[in-house]
Design an enzyme around this catalytic site. Structure first.
Site, PDB file in Angstrom:
ATOM      1  N   HIS A  43       0.806  -1.219   0.000  1.00 14.82           N
ATOM      2  CA  HIS A  43       0.000   0.000   0.000  1.00 14.82           C
ATOM      3  C   HIS A  43       0.839   1.269   0.000  1.00 14.82           C
ATOM      4  O   HIS A  43       0.372   2.337   0.397  1.00 14.82           O
ATOM      5  CB  HIS A  43      -0.943  -0.003   1.201  1.00 14.82           C
ATOM      6  CG  HIS A  43      -2.001  -1.063   1.129  1.00 14.82           C
ATOM      7  ND1 HIS A  43      -2.932  -1.129   0.113  1.00 14.82           N
ATOM      8  CD2 HIS A  43      -2.268  -2.112   1.948  1.00 14.82           C
ATOM      9  CE1 HIS A  43      -3.734  -2.166   0.303  1.00 14.82           C
ATOM     10  NE2 HIS A  43      -3.343  -2.782   1.406  1.00 14.82           N
TER      11      HIS A  43
ATOM     12  N   GLN B 225      -0.465 -13.191   6.074  1.00 18.65           N
ATOM     13  CA  GLN B 225      -1.590 -12.390   6.538  1.00 18.65           C
ATOM     14  C   GLN B 225      -2.898 -13.087   6.170  1.00 18.65           C
ATOM     15  O   GLN B 225      -3.170 -13.343   4.989  1.00 18.65           O
ATOM     16  CB  GLN B 225      -1.544 -10.996   5.906  1.00 18.65           C
ATOM     17  CG  GLN B 225      -0.354 -10.180   6.368  1.00 18.65           C
ATOM     18  CD  GLN B 225      -0.414  -8.751   5.853  1.00 18.65           C
ATOM     19  OE1 GLN B 225       0.625  -8.167   5.568  1.00 18.65           O
ATOM     20  NE2 GLN B 225      -1.609  -8.181   5.747  1.00 18.65           N
TER      21      GLN B 225
ATOM     22  N   GLU C 202      -6.859 -12.555   6.153  1.00 21.42           N
ATOM     23  CA  GLU C 202      -7.640 -11.322   6.154  1.00 21.42           C
ATOM     24  C   GLU C 202      -9.111 -11.547   5.838  1.00 21.42           C
ATOM     25  O   GLU C 202      -9.829 -10.582   5.536  1.00 21.42           O
ATOM     26  CB  GLU C 202      -7.014 -10.331   5.171  1.00 21.42           C
ATOM     27  CG  GLU C 202      -5.519 -10.136   5.429  1.00 21.42           C
ATOM     28  CD  GLU C 202      -4.878  -9.099   4.543  1.00 21.42           C
ATOM     29  OE1 GLU C 202      -5.343  -7.944   4.551  1.00 21.42           O
ATOM     30  OE2 GLU C 202      -3.899  -9.435   3.849  1.00 21.42           O
TER      31      GLU C 202
ATOM     32  N   ASP D  22      -9.016  -5.641   5.938  1.00 21.93           N
ATOM     33  CA  ASP D  22      -9.707  -6.409   4.899  1.00 21.93           C
ATOM     34  C   ASP D  22     -10.726  -7.368   5.494  1.00 21.93           C
ATOM     35  O   ASP D  22     -11.705  -7.720   4.832  1.00 21.93           O
ATOM     36  CB  ASP D  22      -8.691  -7.162   4.042  1.00 21.93           C
ATOM     37  CG  ASP D  22      -8.037  -6.248   3.011  1.00 21.93           C
ATOM     38  OD1 ASP D  22      -8.714  -5.331   2.519  1.00 21.93           O
ATOM     39  OD2 ASP D  22      -6.850  -6.446   2.719  1.00 21.93           O
TER      40      ASP D  22
END
Length: 251
Positions: A45, A148, A150, A176
């Site tokens: 990001h 991760q 999510e 998320d």
């Protein structure tokens, strides 16, 4: 930083970190002076190119912090170069299947157990000055390989991911998770699920991670027993401090 995984695993209380979004050595230096234990340089990001990531890893480690990198996606493209650049480990975003987790973490482990290639003349090998045996041992034993999870279904199966041979960390992506489930991190069911993942990871002997927007929320995750807790990010910390200073000065 030598042995960041061991340090994180052996800490009596979770380590505190933040995301690096700003492409600046000075910002990383300030985070070290502020007292953070580690940073995660965000390639998912934030628009950090590989050469900048390499230098931000160096800056963080020279300030005594652990330097992890969040990959831009689940592909293996950047794995070799980032690890040979000396990063203490990787976070893999948005993992949803056992097969994805197995393959991406195998890419972080040297052959024959994994698919990572020998690069002992890189920074991770001290440009060839580090004995190859130490380079291999550190790469396999001290590298954080954190996935991760999510979405709700994946988190319900966290123990299955934790049982994979090369996964040594589970990170909960609460942002998320909210998008897919509509449940914020403060939801009682999400809190219970988060606490369960932290406990499961501890029992499995692997790391656990979570990100918080505020120091108050970060303390919740530290109290749950998470190994690595992120609070905010460098850009937001700066922006809020600047906005607060302007508001206070103008009365």
């Amino acid at each position: 930083m030598e042995g960041f995984f061991s340090r994180a695993a052996g800490a009596g209380r979770g380590l505190l970190g933040t995301w690096v979004k700003i492409p600046s050595f000075e910002t990383v230096e300030l985070l070290g002076h502020a007292g953070f234990d580690f940073v995660v340089i965000d390639m998912e990001h934030a628009p950090h190119p590989g050469d900048l990531v390499y230098r931000l890893v160096f800056a963080a480690q020279k300030m005594g912090m652990g330097a992890l990198v969040r990959l831009p996606d689940r592909s293996e493209t950047e794995v070799q170069r980032i690890l040979d650049g000396g990063a203490d480990g990787l976070l893999v975003p948005r993992v949803t299947s056992i097969s994805e987790a197995r393959e991406i973490t195998r890419a972080m482990v040297f052959a024959p157990e994994g698919t990572r290639g020998l690069g002992s003349t890189s920074r991770a090998g001290r440009w060839g000055l580090k004995p190859v045996e130490d380079y291999l041992r550190h790469g396999n034993g001290q590298c954080v390989r954190m996935i991760q999870l999510e979405d709700w279904d994946s988190l319900q199966r966290a123990a299955e991911f934790a049982a994979l041979p090369h996964v040594n960390g589970i990170f909960i992506g609460h942002g998320d998770l909210f998008l897919s489930s509509g449940r914020p991190a403060s939801d009682p069911e999400v809190r219970a699920l988060s606490a369960g993942v932290a406990q499961m990871a501890r029992s499995a002997g692997i790391l656990s991670g979570a990100a918080a927007g505020t120091p108050e929320e970060a303390r919740i995750y530290l109290d749950m027993g998470f190994s690595l807790v992120m609070v905010s990010n460098d850009a937001t910390l700066f922006g809020r401090a600047a906005a607060g200073a302007v508001a206070e000065a103008r009365g």
